[in-house]
Motif scaffolding. Structure first.
Motif, PDB file in Angstrom:
ATOM      1  N   ASP A 151       0.815  -1.218   0.000  1.00 55.47           N
ATOM      2  CA  ASP A 151       0.000   0.000   0.000  1.00 55.47           C
ATOM      3  C   ASP A 151       0.845   1.263   0.000  1.00 55.47           C
ATOM      4  OD1 ASP A 151      -2.295  -1.510  -0.009  1.00 55.47           O
ATOM      5  OD2 ASP A 151      -2.603  -1.410   2.163  1.00 55.47           O
ATOM      6  N   ASP A 152       2.020   1.213   0.623  1.00 57.31           N
ATOM      7  CA  ASP A 152       2.865   2.409   0.652  1.00 57.31           C
ATOM      8  C   ASP A 152       3.746   2.530  -0.588  1.00 57.31           C
ATOM      9  OD1 ASP A 152       4.810   0.496   1.040  1.00 57.31           O
ATOM     10  OD2 ASP A 152       5.451   1.218   3.015  1.00 57.31           O
ATOM     11  N   GLY A 153       3.633   1.583  -1.537  1.00 53.54           N
ATOM     12  CA  GLY A 153       4.358   1.650  -2.802  1.00 53.54           C
ATOM     13  C   GLY A 153       5.838   1.348  -2.701  1.00 53.54           C
ATOM     14  N   LYS A 154       6.272   0.769  -1.573  1.00 56.07           N
ATOM     15  CA  LYS A 154       7.700   0.554  -1.376  1.00 56.07           C
ATOM     16  C   LYS A 154       8.128  -0.911  -1.484  1.00 56.07           C
ATOM     17  CE  LYS A 154       9.632   2.775   2.044  1.00 56.07           C
ATOM     18  NZ  LYS A 154       9.846   3.346   3.406  1.00 56.07           N
ATOM     19  N   VAL A 155       7.190  -1.828  -1.410  1.00 56.76           N
ATOM     20  CA  VAL A 155       7.555  -3.255  -1.423  1.00 56.76           C
ATOM     21  C   VAL A 155       6.898  -3.944  -2.619  1.00 56.76           C
ATOM     22  CG1 VAL A 155       7.498  -5.443  -0.175  1.00 56.76           C
ATOM     23  CG2 VAL A 155       7.777  -3.294   1.088  1.00 56.76           C
ATOM     24  N   HIS A 177      12.067   4.517  -1.221  1.00 53.85           N
ATOM     25  CA  HIS A 177      10.921   5.411  -1.312  1.00 53.85           C
ATOM     26  C   HIS A 177      10.077   4.942  -2.493  1.00 53.85           C
ATOM     27  CE1 HIS A 177      13.075   7.071  -4.750  1.00 53.85           C
ATOM     28  NE2 HIS A 177      14.124   7.270  -3.960  1.00 53.85           N
ATOM     29  N   PRO A 178       8.814   5.315  -2.559  1.00 51.46           N
ATOM     30  CA  PRO A 178       7.994   4.924  -3.719  1.00 51.46           C
ATOM     31  C   PRO A 178       8.610   5.460  -5.008  1.00 51.46           C
ATOM     32  CG  PRO A 178       6.626   5.828  -1.972  1.00 51.46           C
ATOM     33  CD  PRO A 178       8.046   6.106  -1.571  1.00 51.46           C
ATOM     34  N   PHE A 228       8.962   2.361 -11.362  1.00 51.17           N
ATOM     35  CA  PHE A 228       9.811   1.208 -11.034  1.00 51.17           C
ATOM     36  C   PHE A 228       9.584   0.017 -11.964  1.00 51.17           C
ATOM     37  CE2 PHE A 228      10.729  -2.687  -8.569  1.00 51.17           C
ATOM     38  CZ  PHE A 228      12.112  -2.517  -8.470  1.00 51.17           C
ATOM     39  N   LEU A 229       8.337  -0.355 -12.204  1.00 48.82           N
ATOM     40  CA  LEU A 229       8.057  -1.508 -13.083  1.00 48.82           C
ATOM     41  C   LEU A 229       8.527  -1.230 -14.505  1.00 48.82           C
ATOM     42  CD1 LEU A 229       4.507  -2.574 -11.835  1.00 48.82           C
ATOM     43  CD2 LEU A 229       6.674  -3.793 -11.485  1.00 48.82           C
ATOM     44  N   TYR A 230       8.379   0.019 -14.937  1.00 51.20           N
ATOM     45  CA  TYR A 230       8.865   0.409 -16.264  1.00 51.20           C
ATOM     46  C   TYR A 230      10.389   0.310 -16.310  1.00 51.20           C
ATOM     47  CZ  TYR A 230       9.145   3.065 -20.624  1.00 51.20           C
ATOM     48  OH  TYR A 230       9.380   3.448 -21.922  1.00 51.20           O
ATOM     49  N   ASN A 254      13.452  14.848  -8.681  1.00 49.22           N
ATOM     50  CA  ASN A 254      13.358  14.075  -7.439  1.00 49.22           C
ATOM     51  C   ASN A 254      11.905  13.836  -7.053  1.00 49.22           C
ATOM     52  OD1 ASN A 254      16.131  13.892  -7.130  1.00 49.22           O
ATOM     53  ND2 ASN A 254      16.278  15.747  -5.866  1.00 49.22           N
ATOM     54  N   GLU A 255      11.073  14.863  -7.197  1.00 46.01           N
ATOM     55  CA  GLU A 255       9.647  14.683  -6.896  1.00 46.01           C
ATOM     56  C   GLU A 255       9.005  13.721  -7.893  1.00 46.01           C
ATOM     57  OE1 GLU A 255       5.425  17.177  -6.506  1.00 46.01           O
ATOM     58  OE2 GLU A 255       7.330  18.287  -6.620  1.00 46.01           O
ATOM     59  N   LEU A 256       9.400  13.828  -9.155  1.00 43.07           N
ATOM     60  CA  LEU A 256       8.868  12.923 -10.175  1.00 43.07           C
ATOM     61  C   LEU A 256       9.148  11.475  -9.810  1.00 43.07           C
ATOM     62  CD1 LEU A 256       7.628  12.674 -13.106  1.00 43.07           C
ATOM     63  CD2 LEU A 256       9.996  12.656 -13.914  1.00 43.07           C
ATOM     64  N   ASN A 257      10.355  11.202  -9.336  1.00 50.71           N
ATOM     65  CA  ASN A 257      10.732   9.834  -8.975  1.00 50.71           C
ATOM     66  C   ASN A 257       9.913   9.285  -7.815  1.00 50.71           C
ATOM     67  OD1 ASN A 257      12.698   9.646 -10.946  1.00 50.71           O
ATOM     68  ND2 ASN A 257      14.316  10.451  -9.621  1.00 50.71           N
ATOM     69  N   LEU A 258       9.355  10.178  -7.002  1.00 53.88           N
ATOM     70  CA  LEU A 258       8.563   9.751  -5.846  1.00 53.88           C
ATOM     71  C   LEU A 258       7.064   9.732  -6.124  1.00 53.88           C
ATOM     72  CD1 LEU A 258      10.413  11.848  -3.100  1.00 53.88           C
ATOM     73  CD2 LEU A 258      10.635   9.389  -3.518  1.00 53.88           C
ATOM     74  N   THR A 259       6.683  10.141  -7.324  1.00 53.92           N
ATOM     75  CA  THR A 259       5.266  10.361  -7.635  1.00 53.92           C
ATOM     76  C   THR A 259       4.711   9.279  -8.549  1.00 53.92           C
ATOM     77  OG1 THR A 259       5.567  12.757  -7.422  1.00 53.92           O
ATOM     78  CG2 THR A 259       3.606  11.995  -8.613  1.00 53.92           C
TER      79      THR A 259
END
Length: 496
Positions: free
Chosen positions: A86-90, A152-153, A157-159, A431-436
């Motif tokens: 749910d937190d997009g980290k795992v 961090h989310p 990542f999948l891409y 940096n924000e893009l990478n977390l969004t």
């Protein structure tokens, strides 16, 4: 009875001949000779930036956890499924079972851990090391299950796991993949005749859907003058990335099919932003005003390129059309050079890699800059030289290259990248893009990033490299567009 037997025998013979002739005439081929413009420097996608590596090996010899499809979509590959916390980290990836590398060794979760840990290691030579920067840990749950925890989310990542730089390799063969690649894909490496061709053959023990082709030879043809007769004669049956400036000679051949599509190849006049006088914004802006994109497109891409004003493909929904920010204006360019204290212009070098878009485009760019007082010395280079001097050592003034990696606007935020450009505001946005993960917010951030690059005139944006594919009309399964730098042959086949 004797005559009847003779007639029956003659009829049977005629039928046999007819069947035999039909079978021979309409037997579907399973071999293919495919033309490529550039020879790869080596054959390991995880250890080099050259697009020519992926053009031979991506999806054919090497596979990743995910893969990029013909429309740029993320598809399962060695991972048959995954779940995201749910937190997009795992991320927990479930792997296909029964997969083997071409040398007979098993593929399992330990190979995933090895591949990702190797790619993100301190001593990694992966050209896209930043793809793995968000990874905190890679854990083996069981042989068919991998748990990846991110710092961090990361919305992409999948891409990212579908890039050629993220393919899976084995510890037993990773060190020798540059010369003898060992992957899990539907084709295995057979031979590399340096300077001539690379041959792949069908793997008999592939885990996935079988491919139609038994053998593929990638014929290296760097000269468009040689590519045209090779296609017309049938000596080469497909050239998925055909030189755009030569395609007009093939368009009327009834035996060939020509497809013009899009790529992720932002073709730019790169500038060394720390080297005088290019460290002056007014000088970089002057260069941008001096460029006549349409003339460059006509001369360097057969008129097929699409003009760009930022580092984003026009096919992207986040693309911002900034081509009007620096219209071709010789007077404005001269005025800016005068304001920068160089009314008579200056001298610089233009180092050009082998592709026609660079060599032909370089001549045109040099002529256009000469009109505003900038005298460029053109220095042609082979790829190995260019990668060493320009890309790695940053020993250059200007160069022309097409960045064919997908969605790679973040390269302008890399501290040691060859542009030598740094802008804290731009870096903050990346940096924000990478977390969004939210697509609307991602598009907003991408549009802002494009505007900053244009305002800073970091490079001279020229055109989006077209994908011009030519192949025999009886072939199907090639990609029209190129969301990644690849010749995916998994669906290619001959038809009657």
């Amino acid at each position: 009875m004797g005559l009847l037997k003779a007639l029956l025998a003659a009829g049977a013979l005629a039928l046999a001949i007819g069947v035999s002739g039909t079978t021979s005439a309409f037997a579907v081929r399973t071999d293919l000779v495919l033309g490529v413009t550039l020879e790869p420097p080596h054959l390991d996608p995880t250890a080099g930036a050259a697009a020519a590596i992926d053009e031979v090996l991506y999806a054919n010899v090497f596979e990743g956890l995910t893969r990029i499809g013909p429309d740029g979509e993320v598809l399962p590959d060695l991972a048959e499924s995954w779940t995201i916390s749910d937190d997009g980290k795992v991320y927990i990836f479930k792997l296909h079972s029964g997969v083997k590398f071409h040398d007979g060794t098993d593929f399992d979760a330990s190979d995933v851990k090895f591949s990702l840990d190797r790619a993100r290691a301190t001593n990694s030579v992966n050209a896209q090391k930043q793809l793995f920067a968000a990874i905190d840990t890679v854990e083996i749950v069981d042989p068919a299950t991998v748990k990846i925890t991110l710092k961090h989310p990361q919305g992409a990542f999948l891409y990212n796991m579908g890039w050629g730089d993220a393919v899976m390799v084995a510890p037993e063969s990773a060190a020798t993949n540059k010369q003898r690649p060992i992957g899990t894909g539907p084709f295995k490496f057979q031979n590399w005749a340096k300077g001539s061709s690379i041959t792949l053959v069908k793997s008999d023990h592939y885990w996935g859907d079988p491919v139609f082709l038994d053998k593929v030879q990638f014929r290296i043809i760097p000269d468009p003058a040689a590519a045209v007769p090779a296609m017309l004669s049938g000596d080469v049956q497909a050239f998925p990335f055909f030189p755009p400036d030569a395609v007009s000679q093939l368009q009327d051949d009834p035996n060939l099919q020509v497809e013009v599509g899009s790529t992720e190849g932002e073709t730019i006049l790169a500038m060394n932003n720390k080297k005088k006088p290019l460290d002056d914004l007014k000088v970089r802006q002057a260069i941008s005003y001096a460029l006549d994109r349409q003339a460059i497109i006509e001369g360097a891409s057969g008129g097929l390129g699409v003009p760009i004003g930022s580092h984003m493909s026009p096919s992207s929904k986040a693309y911002l059309d900034l081509t009007g920010e620096y219209p071709h204006d010789v007077a404005k360019a001269k005025e800016l050079l005068k304001e920068a204290g160089m009314p008579d212009g200056f001298k610089a070098t233009l180092k050009l890699p082998p592709p026609d878009y660079a060599r032909l485009g370089g001549e045109i760019v040099a002529s256009q800059l000469r009109d505003v007082g900038i005298d460029l010395e053109i220095i042609p280079m082979e790829w190995a030289q260019w990668l060493d001097q320009v890309f790695t050592k940053k020993d250059y003034d200007l160069t022309i290259v097409s960045h064919t990696e997908p969605n790679d606007i973040d390269i302008y935020s890399r501290r040691d990248y060859y542009f030598n450009y740094q802008n804290p505001e731009f870096n903050k946005g990346i940096n924000e893009l990478n977390l969004t993960a939210d697509e609307t917010r991602r598009d907003e951030l991408l549009e802002k990033a494009q505007k900053i690059l244009a305002d800073d005139a970091v490079v001279g944006f020229l055109f989006e490299l077209p994908k011009v594919g030519v192949w025999n009309k009886h072939l199907q399964g090639f990609w029209k567009n190129a969301p990644i730098q690849a010749n995916d042959l998994t669906k290619v086949k001959w038809t009657d």
